[in-house]
Design a protein around this motif. Structure first.
Motif, PDB file in Angstrom:
ATOM      1  N   ILE A 137      42.056  55.438  45.342  1.00 56.56           N
ATOM      2  CA  ILE A 137      42.581  54.158  44.866  1.00 56.56           C
ATOM      3  C   ILE A 137      41.912  53.005  45.605  1.00 56.56           C
ATOM      4  CG2 ILE A 137      44.661  52.723  44.740  1.00 56.56           C
ATOM      5  CD1 ILE A 137      46.250  55.296  44.225  1.00 56.56           C
ATOM      6  N   ALA A 138      41.730  53.159  46.930  1.00 59.67           N
ATOM      7  CA  ALA A 138      41.075  52.112  47.718  1.00 59.67           C
ATOM      8  C   ALA A 138      39.634  51.897  47.263  1.00 59.67           C
ATOM      9  CB  ALA A 138      41.113  52.482  49.199  1.00 59.67           C
ATOM     10  N   LYS A 179      39.559  49.980  44.031  1.00 59.25           N
ATOM     11  CA  LYS A 179      39.881  48.575  44.276  1.00 59.25           C
ATOM     12  C   LYS A 179      38.669  47.853  44.849  1.00 59.25           C
ATOM     13  CE  LYS A 179      43.423  45.612  46.296  1.00 59.25           C
ATOM     14  NZ  LYS A 179      44.731  45.571  46.985  1.00 59.25           N
ATOM     15  N   VAL A 201      50.267  46.463  44.546  1.00 55.49           N
ATOM     16  CA  VAL A 201      50.210  46.358  43.088  1.00 55.49           C
ATOM     17  C   VAL A 201      51.191  45.318  42.572  1.00 55.49           C
ATOM     18  CG1 VAL A 201      49.408  48.713  42.752  1.00 55.49           C
ATOM     19  CG2 VAL A 201      51.861  48.266  42.837  1.00 55.49           C
ATOM     20  N   LYS A 253      38.105  47.243  34.223  1.00 58.96           N
ATOM     21  CA  LYS A 253      38.709  46.312  35.166  1.00 58.96           C
ATOM     22  C   LYS A 253      40.083  46.739  35.664  1.00 58.96           C
ATOM     23  CE  LYS A 253      35.237  43.489  34.897  1.00 58.96           C
ATOM     24  NZ  LYS A 253      34.267  43.451  36.030  1.00 58.96           N
ATOM     25  N   ALA A 254      40.724  47.661  34.991  1.00 56.71           N
ATOM     26  CA  ALA A 254      42.059  48.100  35.396  1.00 56.71           C
ATOM     27  C   ALA A 254      42.281  49.519  34.899  1.00 56.71           C
ATOM     28  CB  ALA A 254      43.134  47.166  34.846  1.00 56.71           C
ATOM     29  N   ALA A 284      46.838  47.519  50.793  1.00 52.49           N
ATOM     30  CA  ALA A 284      46.820  46.059  50.692  1.00 52.49           C
ATOM     31  C   ALA A 284      48.250  45.581  50.805  1.00 52.49           C
ATOM     32  CB  ALA A 284      46.206  45.616  49.368  1.00 52.49           C
ATOM     33  N   TYR A 310      47.700  43.733  32.379  1.00 53.63           N
ATOM     34  CA  TYR A 310      46.314  44.146  32.160  1.00 53.63           C
ATOM     35  C   TYR A 310      46.177  44.630  30.724  1.00 53.63           C
ATOM     36  CZ  TYR A 310      46.591  44.313  37.280  1.00 53.63           C
ATOM     37  OH  TYR A 310      46.800  44.019  38.592  1.00 53.63           O
ATOM     38  N   SER A 353      41.693  46.768  39.233  1.00 56.26           N
ATOM     39  CA  SER A 353      43.108  46.696  39.569  1.00 56.26           C
ATOM     40  C   SER A 353      43.792  47.988  39.145  1.00 56.26           C
ATOM     41  CB  SER A 353      43.758  45.509  38.869  1.00 56.26           C
ATOM     42  OG  SER A 353      43.136  44.290  39.239  1.00 56.26           O
ATOM     43  N   VAL A 354      44.906  48.319  39.794  1.00 56.71           N
ATOM     44  CA  VAL A 354      45.575  49.582  39.510  1.00 56.71           C
ATOM     45  C   VAL A 354      47.037  49.347  39.153  1.00 56.71           C
ATOM     46  CG1 VAL A 354      46.137  49.985  41.949  1.00 56.71           C
ATOM     47  CG2 VAL A 354      46.073  51.922  40.354  1.00 56.71           C
ATOM     48  N   TYR A 375      50.432  49.860  48.035  1.00 57.72           N
ATOM     49  CA  TYR A 375      49.232  49.764  47.210  1.00 57.72           C
ATOM     50  C   TYR A 375      48.923  48.344  46.753  1.00 57.72           C
ATOM     51  CZ  TYR A 375      49.396  54.763  47.389  1.00 57.72           C
ATOM     52  OH  TYR A 375      49.410  56.057  47.850  1.00 57.72           O
TER      53      TYR A 375
END
Length: 572
Positions: free
Chosen positions: A94-95, A98, A139, A62-63, A25, A36, A103-104, A137
């Motif tokens: 990770i993708a 998401k 982030v 969520k994270a 992203a 978070y 969220s990461v 990423y």
């Protein structure tokens, strides 16, 4: 984290200045966003990553925090032990998370690796390497897990803070956390120096994330209350460096289930920590790790992949996730004024006719400073407790003095110290041990340490881990001493269990040298003290036995550090 045994040689993704991977992203700058409030770690190297997908799709996570990116010179790699490259595993994982709505946070470092500022001395390369993580990423939050000898590297810490200052200037809304080892008594001196490095760079760490795990204080350690005590002590240390810090800048990260030191963080402990977080609007709750949040299979005994306790799958995730809703997803920082209260030392001895004193400290945890009135209850007849001053503005301190009458019976008395403000009250316990006027230490008898100077030339009756041994050099006195040998992943420790008189005050002393050298007691009493010196120095610990009188005396050195030498113990 202590269980992330990362093999840097199994290289995956080069994130550094020379190149990037397919962007998940891409973004030129991190979007503004809040910390978070719930973001447990995921070990992307232990084969249990499917638990992350289940936590997101079935348990409302969520994270999460992806661990770990490692510095390798002025390059970065994923520390993945699987024999595959990052493009075919880590990036898709990770993708996928998401796409599932999570969220990461990308974490660098860990117990067996180093973040880029610790492996590269070129500031522009460090800045570009961290920027590559942000770009690849997408982030808005980065985490840096600094452990072992790395935490004492002041030059690297200065480079790290300069990088964060540079990145924040070019990435509006970027947040970062520093994950640091902690004892129940708070950060080590080196941990406090990390905070000072941020202060010197002109920035404030968004989340000081403390690892409330592996205290090596005995298997009976109450890990939930230990997390609370560590959080309270750490905030006081944070505010001593920068008064602007509040609980909204604090993160709490226990190790769920069995810890490396044999202690256990239970689901009840999780509730204790969450209740504390709700009360104080703590900035982040996390744990190590989602990829352990399950019971072991039949015959299983593997701490990296399970908790080694009886639990439902993702039970700890279920315990912590509700905190996200209680904070509105923002990670604390409410406007209602509140304060914390602590007493140091938490216990002391005084002879009949004598007195003892302690410092009562307060700090602002949210909102503004307010007037706090101090009082005490629980003192036995003949003991008076006074405060000077009797009230403080939160952030201030007072001296407690306990005066003992000549006829007060010997024994230990818990005294509740209370601070009351218009917004509410908080308490702390101060334990006063009264000894006979002839008294001192243990009230007589009840056993003593054997081979306390190691002059027999052997360890017995001490029991030790790893390569610890009796040596002829260096020694403090005589011809032998003990050498405790930690490893890169575990502490070294030697113990001796003794039976003393019950409900009596004792003093343990020992001579030590070496980094993070601890002496202490566990079992029927609990306490420790430590030093960080290259020369022999004397440590002294006062404690009071319980009803059994049995305690375990120990000396240990911290994992990832050099040997600790110990000699000439006394107990009386």
């Amino acid at each position: 984290m202590h269980l992330a045994r990362i093999a840097a040689s199994a290289c995956a993704l080069a994130l550094a200045t020379a190149g990037t991977v397919v962007a998940l992203a891409p973004t030129s700058s991190a979007a503004a966003g809040s910390v978070y409030s719930v973001a447990p770690y995921v070990d992307l190297s232990n084969g249990q990553e499917g638990l992350l997908d289940t936590a997101i799709t079935g348990h409302h996570l969520k994270a999460y925090t992806a661990a770990f990116v490692l510095g390798e010179g002025c390059n970065q790699i994923w520390g993945d032990t699987l024999p595959i490259g990052a493009d075919s595993f880590t990036d898709p994982e990770i993708a996928r998370a998401k796409a599932e709505g999570a969220s990461v946070i990308i974490s660098s470092g860990g117990s067996s690796g180093l973040a880029l500022a610790w492996t590269c001395s070129n500031q522009s390369s460090i800045d570009a390497g961290y920027q590559a993580i942000i770009n690849d990423y997408g982030v808005t939050q980065l985490d840096f897990d600094i452990e072992g000898a790395a935490i004492a590297d002041t030059a690297a810490a200065a480079r790290q803070m300069q990088a964060m200052k540079d990145l924040k200037a070019s990435n509006p809304g970027l947040q970062f956390s520093m994950t640091l080892p902690v004892l129940a008594s708070g950060l080590t001196n080196d941990g406090v120096n990390i905070l000072k490095a941020a202060k010197n760079a002109g920035i404030r760490i968004d989340v000081v994330n403390i690892m409330t795990m592996d205290y090596y204080a005995g298997t009976g350690t109450e890990m939930g209350q230990g997390s609370v005590a560590a959080a309270q002590a750490t905030l006081a240390q944070m505010q001593s460096v920068d008064s602007g810090y509040t609980y909204a800048n604090l993160g709490i990260t226990p190790m769920i289930g069995k810890n490396d030191d044999g202690s256990t963080f239970t689901l009840a402990d999780a509730q204790t920590v969450e209740n504390f977080a709700v009360q104080h609007s703590v900035g982040r709750l996390a744990f190590w790790a989602i990829t352990r949040d399950q019971a072991c299979g039949s015959g299983g005994n593997s701490l990296p992949t399970c908790t080694e306790i009886s639990q439902n799958q993702l039970a700890f995730t279920d315990a912590f996730v509700p905190y996200e809703g209680s904070t509105g997803g923002g990670g604390g920082g409410g406007t209602t004024s509140d304060f914390s209260l602590s007493v140091a030392p938490g216990s002391a001895s005084a002879a009949q006719g004598g007195s003892a004193s302690a410092t009562v400290s307060t700090s602002v945890t949210s909102g503004s400073a307010e007037s706090v009135s101090l009082s005490a209850t629980g003192a036995p007849s003949g003991v008076s407790v006074a405060f000077s001053p009797t009230s403080v503005n939160s952030g201030g301190s007072s001296t407690l003095t306990a005066t003992v009458g000549a006829s007060v019976a010997a024994g230990s008395y818990p005294i509740t110290v209370k601070g009351t403000a218009s917004t509410g009250s908080h308490t702390a316990t101060y334990t006063l041990t009264v000894t006979t006027s002839g008294g001192g230490g243990g009230g007589g008898g009840g056993g003593s340490l054997t081979n306390a100077g190691f002059e027999t030339g052997s360890l017995s009756p001490w029991t030790c881990t790893g390569g610890s041994a009796v040596v002829s050099s260096p020694v403090h006195s005589g011809s032998h001493a003990l050498q405790v040998t930690p490893s890169a992943s575990s502490t070294g420790e030697c113990d001796q269990t003794v039976t003393l008189s019950p409900n009596h005050a004792y003093t343990l002393t020992g001579w030590v040298q070496g980094p993070y050298a601890y002496i202490g007691v566990s079992g029927g009493a609990s306490g420790s003290t430590w030093s960080n010196s290259s020369t022999w120095n004397k440590l002294t610990l006062a404690f009071t036995t319980g009803s059994s009188g049995t305690v375990t005396v120990y000396v240990h050195g911290w994992y990832g550090q050099a040997n600790v030498d110990a000699d000439d113990f006394t107990l009386g």
